[in-house]
Design an enzyme around this catalytic site. Structure first.
Site, PDB file in Angstrom:
ATOM      1  N   ARG A   1       8.424   6.110  -3.403  1.00  9.84           N
ATOM      2  CA  ARG A   1       8.590   6.681  -2.073  1.00  9.84           C
ATOM      3  C   ARG A   1       7.945   6.175  -1.186  1.00  9.84           C
ATOM      4  O   ARG A   1       6.898   5.150  -1.236  1.00  9.84           O
ATOM      5  CB  ARG A   1       8.136   8.368  -2.326  1.00  9.84           C
TER       6      ARG A   1
ATOM      7  N   SER B   1       0.902  -1.093  -0.068  1.00 13.69           N
ATOM      8  CA  SER B   1      -0.176   0.174   0.092  1.00 13.69           C
ATOM      9  C   SER B   1       0.959   1.277  -0.043  1.00 13.69           C
ATOM     10  O   SER B   1       0.786   2.442   0.758  1.00 13.69           O
ATOM     11  CB  SER B   1      -0.925  -0.056   1.100  1.00 13.69           C
TER      12      SER B   1
ATOM     13  N   ASP C   1      -3.434  -1.756  -2.199  1.00 11.61           N
ATOM     14  CA  ASP C   1      -4.714  -2.006  -1.391  1.00 11.61           C
ATOM     15  C   ASP C   1      -6.090  -1.618  -1.955  1.00 11.61           C
ATOM     16  O   ASP C   1      -7.089  -2.254  -1.936  1.00 11.61           O
ATOM     17  CB  ASP C   1      -4.868  -1.515   0.005  1.00 11.61           C
TER      18      ASP C   1
HETATM   19  C1  BGC Z   1      -0.301   5.036  -0.521  1.00 15.00           C
HETATM   20  C2  BGC Z   1      -0.998   4.319  -1.579  1.00 15.00           C
HETATM   21  C3  BGC Z   1      -2.153   3.495  -0.620  1.00 15.00           C
HETATM   22  C4  BGC Z   1      -2.781   4.553   0.051  1.00 15.00           C
HETATM   23  C5  BGC Z   1      -4.137   3.789   1.035  1.00 15.00           C
HETATM   24  C6  BGC Z   1      -1.217   5.967   0.440  1.00 15.00           C
HETATM   25  O1  BGC Z   1      -0.423   6.531   1.115  1.00 15.00           O
HETATM   26  O2  BGC Z   1       0.548   6.054  -1.434  1.00 15.00           O
HETATM   27  O3  BGC Z   1      -0.428   3.220  -2.388  1.00 15.00           O
HETATM   28  O4  BGC Z   1      -3.141   2.942  -1.606  1.00 15.00           O
HETATM   29  O5  BGC Z   1      -2.084   5.139   1.128  1.00 15.00           O
HETATM   30  O6  BGC Z   1      -3.396   2.808   2.055  1.00 15.00           O
END
Ligand code: BGC
Length: 502
Positions: free
Chosen positions: A160, A145, A198
């Site tokens: 990042r 995620s 996610d």
């Molecule tokens: C991330 C995403 C993720 C989202 C929800 C963000 O901080 O960059 O990749 O899907 O959070 O978890």
């Protein structure tokens, strides 16, 4: 200035008018388009190489490991092929030392060890030496995620970290490769066949579980610790290079927007001095500027910053009797004066509490901020409620704007709603034009979050009240792990039958 007058003024700074919503939406669509044309650093529009939604007919056993903001989950999923499944799951809290480890390998070894432990507990049969030699490798979906740019369905370069993770060594590396290496070192009979954000996992889980007759889910979003969205885009609109393989007959592909970085330059987003203060103390200054206005990791802190200012201004005097030096906390830290110490749940309580004396909210303020009850009068609680509601409402309206933008971009709202008559008395759910899977604590627990989002859809050209009624939202509770296992299984079958070719 009187307390409530000041609270009203602060609250107004968080207003997002209908015109603001329309302006944000137009800019959002523009950023989505730019991200499809070139590798953009902001809304990076990551191709997922997943080209079809689940139908509930998929069958087989697969695994998933889900690296979330606070927890690591491992699960096995046995899909029965009739929208049902059986699952075994384990969950542990990720230790802080792992979230900020020196080396990427510390994190990936930790994950591999948890998978091993899970197999020893629930699937010993897969670990016998005979099996390991002869059995086909079990497919695993890696729910990751964080922004990882995918060059294929089972690889992704970490762009990042977000949400408090900070392992600089991992940036620029392929997270699937790192995990596969750690898995191989433990001789586990596993092949990672899919890397899954996610939001896409949540979407797939919902789609699998929906009856076949229902409109398939085409949009997924997370409004939790962080925020992101995925949607089904037409392949001919993705003009940047797609390096990886996908089934050749596909017309569409799921795109993970990484919309937390929408409008990092603050051209259209609302900005208050409280937002600026929050950004300045964050680990990723100037980044994830949309996420900092919408997601659970930040809303409690935003409220705390505004309340501290009102407490410290003697003319306003929020919690006037409260003296920092008189407060006694065991570790010397009072949440009210401690960065990031206030949870977003206080906003949900503030929105829900409509009682005259605001007793539930006053109790929550006492517990969450460690302010003695005698310092929290009705007016203090009213002031907190005004500001908390304004922050929550702005978050929901921005979230609604993001969803509206991907709906419009996907072209799915173009179907004329009048050709599908709405029968108010009967079950109209299967006549939804657009089905959205959502998950995350903010959308699940903030009262009225969906209603606020719907308000924005009604004022956006191209959606409006007629389409708004035909958009269905469903919570895909903890769906990201099971969804990743579903995608891993489909990908493994495609690898096997050779349909996953460039
Ligand atoms: C991330 C995403 C993720 C989202 C929800 C963000 O901080 O960059 O990749 O899907 O959070 O978890």
């Amino acid at each position: 200035m009187a307390l409530l007058e000041k609270a009203n003024r602060v609250a107004h700074q968080f207003d997002l008018t209908d015109d603001d919503v329309r302006r944000c939406c137009a800019h959002f669509i523009n950023e989505l388009e730019v991200g499809l044309q070139r590798r953009s650093p902001a809304v990076c529009q990551i191709p997922t190489y997943v080209t079809e939604v689940a139908y509930g007919t998929e069958k087989g056993l697969s695994l998933a490991v889900d690296l979330g903001g606070t927890n690591l989950r491992v699960c096995s999923v046995d899909l029965c092929g009739d929208s049902t499944y059986t699952t075994k799951q384990s969950k542990i809290t990720i230790p802080t030392r792992i979230m900020t480890a020196q080396k990427a390998s510390d994190l990936f070894h930790f994950i591999a060890e948890q998978i091993q432990h899970f197999l020893q507990t629930y699937h010993q049969e897969l670990l016998t030496p005979d099996k390991a030699k002869t059995a086909e490798l079990l497919s695993l979906g890696f729910t990751f995620s964080y922004p990882a740019y995918q060059n294929s369905i089972n690889s992704g370069i970490l762009l990042r970290w977000t949400k408090g993770f900070d392992i600089p060594d991992a940036i620029g590396q392929d997270v699937c490769h790192l995990l596969q290496e750690a898995i191989n070192e433990l001789h586990l009979p596993i092949k990672i066949t899919a890397l899954v954000n996610d939001a896409l996992g949540a979407l797939m889980f919902r789609a699998y579980a929906l009856p076949l007759s229902e409109t398939r889910t085409s949009v997924g979003a997370i409004f939790g610790t962080g925020t992101n969205g995925v949607y089904l885009e037409k392949l001919h609109n993705i003009t940047k290079e797609l390096e990886g393989a996908y089934p050749p007959a596909s017309n569409e592909m799921f795109i993970s927007c990484e919309w937390g970085s929408f409008d990092n330059g603050l051209l259209v987003q609302p900005n208050t001095k409280y937002d600026t203060s929050l950004d300045q103390v964050s680990v990723n200054r100037g980044n994830q500027m949309f996420e900092k206005r919408v997601s659970g990791m930040f809303l409690g802190e935003l409220l705390r910053i505004a309340l501290v200012e009102m407490h410290e201004d003697p003319e306003v005097g929020l919690f006037r009797e409260f003296r920092e030096d008189a407060a006694t906390e065991a570790d010397g830290k009072i949440p009210f004066f401690t960065q990031w110490a206030v949870d977003t749940s206080i906003l949900s309580i503030a929105e829900a509490d409509n009682s005259g004396e605001l007793l539930p909210l006053r109790q929550k303020i006492a517990d969450a901020l460690s302010i003695p009850e005698f310092c929290i009068g009705v007016e203090d609680a009213q002031a907190v409620k005004l500001i908390a509601n304004a922050i929550g409402k702005r978050a929901a309206r921005l979230a609604g704007t993001a969803l509206a933008s991907v709906i419009l971009k996907s072209g799915r709202s173009l179907v004329n709603p009048h050709t599908f008559p709405v029968d108010e008395d009967s079950n109209t759910t299967n006549r939804a034009l657009i089905d959205i899977a959502v998950d995350g604590s903010v959308v699940e627990f903030y009262p009225g979050f969906e209603a606020y989002m719907r308000d924005t859809w009604r004022v956006i050209d191209g959606i409006g009240p007629a389409i708004e009624r035909r958009i269905r939202i469903g919570i895909s509770k903890d769906g990201s792990s099971i969804g990743a296992a579903i995608i891993a299984l489909i990908a493994a079958q495609q690898f096997q039958n050779g349909s996953n070719v460039a």
